[in-house]
Design a protein around this motif. Structure first.
Motif, PDB file in Angstrom:
ATOM      1  N   ARG A   1       0.804  -1.303  -0.084  1.00 45.47           N
ATOM      2  CA  ARG A   1      -0.086   0.177   0.050  1.00 45.47           C
ATOM      3  C   ARG A   1       0.945   1.190   0.066  1.00 45.47           C
ATOM      4  NH1 ARG A   1      -5.377  -0.940   3.524  1.00 45.47           N
ATOM      5  NH2 ARG A   1      -5.632  -3.302   3.027  1.00 45.47           N
ATOM      6  N   LEU A   2       1.875   1.344   0.844  1.00 45.89           N
ATOM      7  CA  LEU A   2       2.962   2.344   0.672  1.00 45.89           C
ATOM      8  C   LEU A   2       3.357   2.575  -0.475  1.00 45.89           C
ATOM      9  CD1 LEU A   2       4.336   4.465   2.753  1.00 45.89           C
ATOM     10  CD2 LEU A   2       6.136   2.905   2.686  1.00 45.89           C
ATOM     11  N   ARG A   3       3.667   1.642  -1.387  1.00 45.98           N
ATOM     12  CA  ARG A   3       4.346   1.909  -2.611  1.00 45.98           C
ATOM     13  C   ARG A   3       3.507   2.425  -3.688  1.00 45.98           C
ATOM     14  NH1 ARG A   3       8.483   2.538  -0.885  1.00 45.98           N
ATOM     15  NH2 ARG A   3      10.402   1.013  -0.754  1.00 45.98           N
ATOM     16  N   ARG A   4       1.990   2.496  -3.538  1.00 44.59           N
ATOM     17  CA  ARG A   4       1.252   3.249  -4.196  1.00 44.59           C
ATOM     18  C   ARG A   4       1.497   4.677  -4.393  1.00 44.59           C
ATOM     19  NH1 ARG A   4      -4.262   0.789  -1.925  1.00 44.59           N
ATOM     20  NH2 ARG A   4      -4.122  -1.352  -2.673  1.00 44.59           N
ATOM     21  N   ALA A   5       2.040   5.261  -3.195  1.00 43.43           N
ATOM     22  CA  ALA A   5       2.415   6.746  -3.067  1.00 43.43           C
ATOM     23  C   ALA A   5       3.592   7.059  -2.729  1.00 43.43           C
ATOM     24  CB  ALA A   5       1.418   7.218  -1.605  1.00 43.43           C
TER      25      ALA A   5
ATOM     26  N   THR B   1      12.607  -9.879   8.448  1.00 45.22           N
ATOM     27  CA  THR B   1      12.047 -11.173   8.158  1.00 45.22           C
ATOM     28  C   THR B   1      12.507 -12.222   9.308  1.00 45.22           C
ATOM     29  OG1 THR B   1      13.728 -12.160   7.005  1.00 45.22           O
ATOM     30  CG2 THR B   1      12.020 -10.730   5.859  1.00 45.22           C
ATOM     31  N   ALA B   2      11.556 -13.304   9.377  1.00 45.56           N
ATOM     32  CA  ALA B   2      12.230 -14.340  10.424  1.00 45.56           C
ATOM     33  C   ALA B   2      13.286 -15.106   9.624  1.00 45.56           C
ATOM     34  CB  ALA B   2      10.758 -15.043  10.474  1.00 45.56           C
ATOM     35  N   ARG B   3      13.794 -15.901  10.579  1.00 49.48           N
ATOM     36  CA  ARG B   3      14.928 -16.636  10.145  1.00 49.48           C
ATOM     37  C   ARG B   3      14.417 -17.688   8.910  1.00 49.48           C
ATOM     38  NH1 ARG B   3      19.732 -18.982  12.389  1.00 49.48           N
ATOM     39  NH2 ARG B   3      19.474 -18.059  14.498  1.00 49.48           N
ATOM     40  N   ASP B   4      15.256 -17.698   7.934  1.00 48.50           N
ATOM     41  CA  ASP B   4      15.017 -18.536   6.823  1.00 48.50           C
ATOM     42  C   ASP B   4      13.574 -18.505   6.042  1.00 48.50           C
ATOM     43  OD1 ASP B   4      17.387 -20.048   7.371  1.00 48.50           O
ATOM     44  OD2 ASP B   4      16.714 -21.449   8.693  1.00 48.50           O
ATOM     45  N   ALA B   5      12.840 -17.330   6.241  1.00 48.61           N
ATOM     46  CA  ALA B   5      11.698 -17.234   5.488  1.00 48.61           C
ATOM     47  C   ALA B   5      12.119 -16.588   4.076  1.00 48.61           C
ATOM     48  CB  ALA B   5      10.978 -16.200   6.337  1.00 48.61           C
ATOM     49  N   VAL B   6      12.536 -17.620   3.179  1.00 48.53           N
ATOM     50  CA  VAL B   6      13.019 -17.128   1.927  1.00 48.53           C
ATOM     51  C   VAL B   6      11.750 -16.462   1.227  1.00 48.53           C
ATOM     52  CG1 VAL B   6      13.813 -18.103  -0.229  1.00 48.53           C
ATOM     53  CG2 VAL B   6      14.666 -18.958   2.041  1.00 48.53           C
ATOM     54  N   MET B   7      10.577 -16.977   1.280  1.00 45.40           N
ATOM     55  CA  MET B   7       9.495 -16.401   0.624  1.00 45.40           C
ATOM     56  C   MET B   7       9.338 -15.065   0.917  1.00 45.40           C
ATOM     57  SD  MET B   7       8.229 -18.217  -1.696  1.00 45.40           S
ATOM     58  CE  MET B   7       6.842 -17.183  -1.927  1.00 45.40           C
ATOM     59  N   ASP B   8       9.300 -14.530   2.283  1.00 45.27           N
ATOM     60  CA  ASP B   8       9.458 -13.192   2.569  1.00 45.27           C
ATOM     61  C   ASP B   8      10.349 -12.239   2.120  1.00 45.27           C
ATOM     62  OD1 ASP B   8       7.234 -13.828   4.367  1.00 45.27           O
ATOM     63  OD2 ASP B   8       8.572 -13.815   6.212  1.00 45.27           O
ATOM     64  N   LYS B   9      11.561 -12.949   1.833  1.00 41.16           N
ATOM     65  CA  LYS B   9      12.612 -12.224   1.134  1.00 41.16           C
ATOM     66  C   LYS B   9      12.349 -11.682  -0.370  1.00 41.16           C
ATOM     67  CE  LYS B   9      16.238 -14.026   4.126  1.00 41.16           C
ATOM     68  NZ  LYS B   9      17.136 -15.192   3.947  1.00 41.16           N
ATOM     69  N   VAL B  10      12.022 -12.687  -1.024  1.00 39.59           N
ATOM     70  CA  VAL B  10      11.519 -12.745  -2.391  1.00 39.59           C
ATOM     71  C   VAL B  10      10.425 -11.837  -2.616  1.00 39.59           C
ATOM     72  CG1 VAL B  10      10.894 -13.763  -4.210  1.00 39.59           C
ATOM     73  CG2 VAL B  10      12.742 -14.983  -3.078  1.00 39.59           C
ATOM     74  N   THR B  11       9.421 -11.923  -1.706  1.00 37.43           N
ATOM     75  CA  THR B  11       8.105 -11.341  -1.853  1.00 37.43           C
ATOM     76  C   THR B  11       8.452  -9.817  -1.393  1.00 37.43           C
ATOM     77  OG1 THR B  11       7.060 -13.298  -1.166  1.00 37.43           O
ATOM     78  CG2 THR B  11       5.446 -11.191  -1.004  1.00 37.43           C
ATOM     79  N   GLY B  12       9.153  -9.527  -0.594  1.00 38.59           N
ATOM     80  CA  GLY B  12       9.504  -8.255  -0.164  1.00 38.59           C
ATOM     81  C   GLY B  12      10.061  -7.432  -1.165  1.00 38.59           C
ATOM     82  N   LEU B  13      11.238  -7.884  -1.952  1.00 40.73           N
ATOM     83  CA  LEU B  13      12.013  -7.237  -2.870  1.00 40.73           C
ATOM     84  C   LEU B  13      10.977  -7.502  -4.166  1.00 40.73           C
ATOM     85  CD1 LEU B  13      15.404  -9.385  -2.636  1.00 40.73           C
ATOM     86  CD2 LEU B  13      14.875  -7.092  -1.703  1.00 40.73           C
ATOM     87  N   ASP B  14      10.333  -8.090  -4.279  1.00 44.05           N
ATOM     88  CA  ASP B  14       9.241  -7.994  -5.332  1.00 44.05           C
ATOM     89  C   ASP B  14       8.429  -6.840  -5.073  1.00 44.05           C
ATOM     90  OD1 ASP B  14      10.021 -10.081  -6.992  1.00 44.05           O
ATOM     91  OD2 ASP B  14       8.607 -11.570  -6.305  1.00 44.05           O
ATOM     92  N   MET B  15       7.990  -6.544  -3.950  1.00 48.97           N
ATOM     93  CA  MET B  15       7.031  -5.412  -3.673  1.00 48.97           C
ATOM     94  C   MET B  15       7.682  -4.260  -3.655  1.00 48.97           C
ATOM     95  SD  MET B  15       4.503  -7.663  -1.366  1.00 48.97           S
ATOM     96  CE  MET B  15       3.122  -6.942  -1.804  1.00 48.97           C
ATOM     97  N   GLY B  16       9.095  -4.240  -3.685  1.00 50.65           N
ATOM     98  CA  GLY B  16       9.397  -3.042  -3.576  1.00 50.65           C
ATOM     99  C   GLY B  16      10.429  -2.705  -2.420  1.00 50.65           C
ATOM    100  N   ALA B  17      10.478  -3.626  -1.439  1.00 52.08           N
ATOM    101  CA  ALA B  17      11.739  -3.184  -0.582  1.00 52.08           C
ATOM    102  C   ALA B  17      12.894  -3.188  -0.933  1.00 52.08           C
ATOM    103  CB  ALA B  17      11.536  -4.706   0.543  1.00 52.08           C
ATOM    104  N   ASP B  18      13.962  -2.456  -0.377  1.00 51.60           N
ATOM    105  CA  ASP B  18      15.089  -1.813  -0.735  1.00 51.60           C
ATOM    106  C   ASP B  18      16.105  -2.973  -0.089  1.00 51.60           C
ATOM    107  OD1 ASP B  18      13.505   0.653  -0.305  1.00 51.60           O
ATOM    108  OD2 ASP B  18      14.884   0.944  -1.826  1.00 51.60           O
ATOM    109  N   ASP B  19      15.642  -3.593   0.895  1.00 57.78           N
ATOM    110  CA  ASP B  19      16.772  -4.656   1.464  1.00 57.78           C
ATOM    111  C   ASP B  19      16.053  -5.340   2.429  1.00 57.78           C
ATOM    112  OD1 ASP B  19      19.215  -5.674   2.150  1.00 57.78           O
ATOM    113  OD2 ASP B  19      20.051  -3.993   2.960  1.00 57.78           O
ATOM    114  N   TYR B  20      16.705  -6.226   3.099  1.00 56.04           N
ATOM    115  CA  TYR B  20      15.937  -7.184   4.236  1.00 56.04           C
ATOM    116  C   TYR B  20      16.905  -7.402   5.261  1.00 56.04           C
ATOM    117  CZ  TYR B  20      17.452 -10.971   1.477  1.00 56.04           C
ATOM    118  OH  TYR B  20      18.272 -11.979   0.746  1.00 56.04           O
TER     119      TYR B  20
END
Ligand code: CA
Length: 228
Positions: free
Chosen positions: A67-71, A80-99
């Motif tokens: 939602r933030l990235r809309r604006a 992210t939690a330890r070993d949460a690979v999906m979170d990292k990928v999803t976060g980067l996909d959604m516009g996170a700069d780092d994790y």
């Protein structure tokens, strides 16, 4: 100038600990304990960076980021939690700069925050636009356009494109791009470069039917002026 950081984290002790460390480093810090408050504060406040936990009550960190990235393109470091690979990928996909993965060393977090802020301020202190044909990147105003159309890039995508355009016709190895764009030792995960190259190609090359970003097999990437 004090930089303002918003911590969105429901683990009170962790949030408090990080807050104290950041204040000690000279940052101004606000905290939100759940996703909805965090989103409201991030949208309204003028933050230089968000430190965003993924697992939050009210609204997940992923949803907040989406939602933030809309604006806004405020730099975001996902926690992210330890070993949460999906979170990292999803976060980067959604516009996170780092994790960063819990549990983390505070020094590592501070280094990543400095890198994210440095990249942002470096990008706003450039020497005028970089231009290739109809593509232009303005570091001062942090805007990329193709023709008249503005292209929405995350700050990481922007930095990567800038590094490529500044080295036009020069082949850059993944490791060089990592150090130019990510600014620190990324623990050997050079494929993050490939992920961001894909994002850039989707948003520029594929979208506009041009070819600026070339793969040099076994070496890295190079930006070339597109043929008319
Ligand atoms: Ca949490």
């Amino acid at each position: 100038m004090e930089e303002k950081i918003l911590i969105v984290e429901d683990e009170e002790k962790l949030a408090r600990f990080v807050e104290l460390e950041l204040v000690h480093e000279g940052y101004r810090v606000d905290k939100a304990m759940d996703g909805r408050d965090g989103l409201a504060m991030a949208e309204e406040g003028d933050y230089d960076l968000l430190l965003l936990d993924v697992m939050l009550p009210g609204m997940s960190g992923m949803e907040l980021l989406r939602r933030l990235r809309r604006a806004k393109q405020t730099p975001v470091i996902m926690v992210t939690a330890r070993d949460a690979v999906m979170d990292k990928v999803t976060g980067l996909d959604m516009g996170a700069d780092d994790y960063i993965t819990k549990p983390f060393e505070i020094e590592e977090l501070l280094a990543r925050i400095r890198a994210a802020l440095r990249k942002r301020s470096a990008a706003t202190a450039g020497e005028g636009p970089l231009v290739s044909g109809r593509l232009s990147l303005d570091p001062d105003r942090h805007i990329v356009r193709y023709g008249g159309e503005e292209i929405a890039l995350t700050s990481r995508e922007f930095d990567l494109l800038q590094a490529l355009m500044e080295n036009r016709s020069i082949v850059l190895r993944r490791e060089q791009l990592l150090s130019k764009v990510w600014g620190y030792d990324y623990m050997g995960e050079t494929n993050v470069v490939d992920v961001y190259i894909r994002y850039l190609r989707a948003k520029i090359d594929e979208k506009f039917g041009v070819k600026f970003i070339h793969t040099v097999r076994g070496v890295g990437y190079v930006f070339r002026d597109a043929e008319a």
